[in-house]
Write an enzyme that holds these catalytic residues in place. Structure first.
Site, mmCIF file in Angstrom:
data_model
loop_
_atom_site.group_PDB
_atom_site.id
_atom_site.type_symbol
_atom_site.label_atom_id
_atom_site.label_comp_id
_atom_site.label_asym_id
_atom_site.label_seq_id
_atom_site.Cartn_x
_atom_site.Cartn_y
_atom_site.Cartn_z
ATOM 1 N N ASP A 138 0.852 -1.189 0.000
ATOM 2 C CA ASP A 138 0.000 0.000 0.000
ATOM 3 C C ASP A 138 0.891 1.243 0.000
ATOM 4 O O ASP A 138 1.903 1.306 0.700
ATOM 5 C CB ASP A 138 -0.900 -0.008 1.238
ATOM 6 C CG ASP A 138 -2.046 0.972 1.122
ATOM 7 O OD1 ASP A 138 -3.198 0.532 1.042
ATOM 8 O OD2 ASP A 138 -1.791 2.199 1.110
ATOM 9 N N ILE A 139 0.504 2.235 -0.792
ATOM 10 C CA ILE A 139 1.316 3.449 -0.935
ATOM 11 C C ILE A 139 1.304 4.295 0.343
ATOM 12 O O ILE A 139 2.217 5.092 0.573
ATOM 13 C CB ILE A 139 0.806 4.265 -2.151
ATOM 14 C CG1 ILE A 139 1.891 5.175 -2.695
ATOM 15 C CG2 ILE A 139 -0.453 5.037 -1.825
ATOM 16 C CD1 ILE A 139 1.564 5.776 -4.051
ATOM 17 N N ASN A 167 -12.886 -3.551 2.393
ATOM 18 C CA ASN A 167 -13.850 -2.476 2.580
ATOM 19 C C ASN A 167 -14.805 -2.463 1.397
ATOM 20 O O ASN A 167 -14.371 -2.526 0.244
ATOM 21 C CB ASN A 167 -13.139 -1.120 2.668
ATOM 22 C CG ASN A 167 -12.252 -1.018 3.900
ATOM 23 O OD1 ASN A 167 -12.619 -1.486 4.972
ATOM 24 N ND2 ASN A 167 -11.078 -0.414 3.749
ATOM 25 N N GLY A 185 -15.531 2.920 3.927
ATOM 26 C CA GLY A 185 -14.408 3.769 3.532
ATOM 27 C C GLY A 185 -13.704 3.325 2.272
ATOM 28 O O GLY A 185 -12.532 3.666 2.064
ATOM 29 N N GLN A 186 -14.404 2.579 1.417
ATOM 30 C CA GLN A 186 -13.757 2.165 0.161
ATOM 31 C C GLN A 186 -13.524 3.390 -0.719
ATOM 32 O O GLN A 186 -14.456 4.162 -0.976
ATOM 33 C CB GLN A 186 -14.625 1.146 -0.593
ATOM 34 C CG GLN A 186 -13.935 0.617 -1.852
ATOM 35 C CD GLN A 186 -14.727 -0.484 -2.565
ATOM 36 O OE1 GLN A 186 -15.853 -0.825 -2.172
ATOM 37 N NE2 GLN A 186 -14.131 -1.039 -3.602
ATOM 38 N N HIS A 217 -10.139 -5.134 -3.491
ATOM 39 C CA HIS A 217 -8.818 -5.373 -2.901
ATOM 40 C C HIS A 217 -8.963 -5.802 -1.459
ATOM 41 O O HIS A 217 -9.834 -5.317 -0.745
ATOM 42 C CB HIS A 217 -7.928 -4.126 -3.003
ATOM 43 C CG HIS A 217 -8.556 -2.885 -2.446
ATOM 44 N ND1 HIS A 217 -9.487 -2.153 -3.146
ATOM 45 C CD2 HIS A 217 -8.384 -2.260 -1.270
ATOM 46 C CE1 HIS A 217 -9.862 -1.115 -2.413
ATOM 47 N NE2 HIS A 217 -9.215 -1.167 -1.260
ATOM 48 N N HIS A 220 -7.008 -5.785 2.074
ATOM 49 C CA HIS A 220 -5.880 -5.247 2.836
ATOM 50 C C HIS A 220 -5.298 -6.357 3.696
ATOM 51 O O HIS A 220 -6.036 -7.155 4.273
ATOM 52 C CB HIS A 220 -6.347 -4.132 3.780
ATOM 53 C CG HIS A 220 -6.885 -2.922 3.111
ATOM 54 N ND1 HIS A 220 -6.148 -1.772 2.966
ATOM 55 C CD2 HIS A 220 -8.082 -2.661 2.546
ATOM 56 C CE1 HIS A 220 -6.886 -0.855 2.346
ATOM 57 N NE2 HIS A 220 -8.065 -1.366 2.079
#
Ligand code: 5GP
Ligand code: ZN
Length: 114
Positions: free
Chosen positions: A30-31, A87, A93-94, A100, A102
């Protein structure tokens, strides 16, 4: 999907730190990590949300989890522990509408999440 950031990562058009790739499922860092280990596991095929999965995708969902287990093992957090989260839509909070999972680890994770 031409304007989807995760489709672009899957296509190699946007760089990402890749952790796993079996052709159908891809994992990358994740960035904006929320934990010392924060990976995203995605299907290569564009699926917007968990709601868009059908019965034909059951094996793909299994592959996402197996890839998550593999990434957790490779990063050395399988025994200490990790959390997988998908999510779905606004209240969860998507923000990226390409399915994806997490994978969070490397610190004690609070429960329940906020
Ligand atoms: P969501 O809130 O949709 O479940 O999570 C989206 C995640 O994607 C966020 O944790 C965010 O940091 C991550 N993300 C957004 N854009 C990029 C990107 O371009 N590269 C990577 N590696 N992660 C991204
Ligand atoms: Zn996509």
């Amino acid at each position: 999907m031409s304007d989807c950031i995760f489709c672009k990562i899957a296509a190699g058009e946007i760089p990402a730190i890749k952790l796993y790739d079996d052709g159908e499922v891809l994992a990358f860092r994740d960035i904006n990590p929320e934990a010392p280990v924060h990976a995203l596991i995605i299907p290569r095929r564009h699926i917007a949300t968990l709601n868009d999965l059908g019965t034909a995708d059951a094996a793909l969902v299994g592959q996402l989890y197996l890839a998550g287990k593999r990434v957790a093992t490779d990063l050395g957090v399988a025994d200490s522990g990790y959390r997988t989260v998908i999510n779905c839509n606004r209240d969860a909070g998507q923000i990226v509408f390409h399915l994806h999972m997490h994978l969070l680890a490397g610190r004690e994770l609070g429960w329940p999440p906020g």
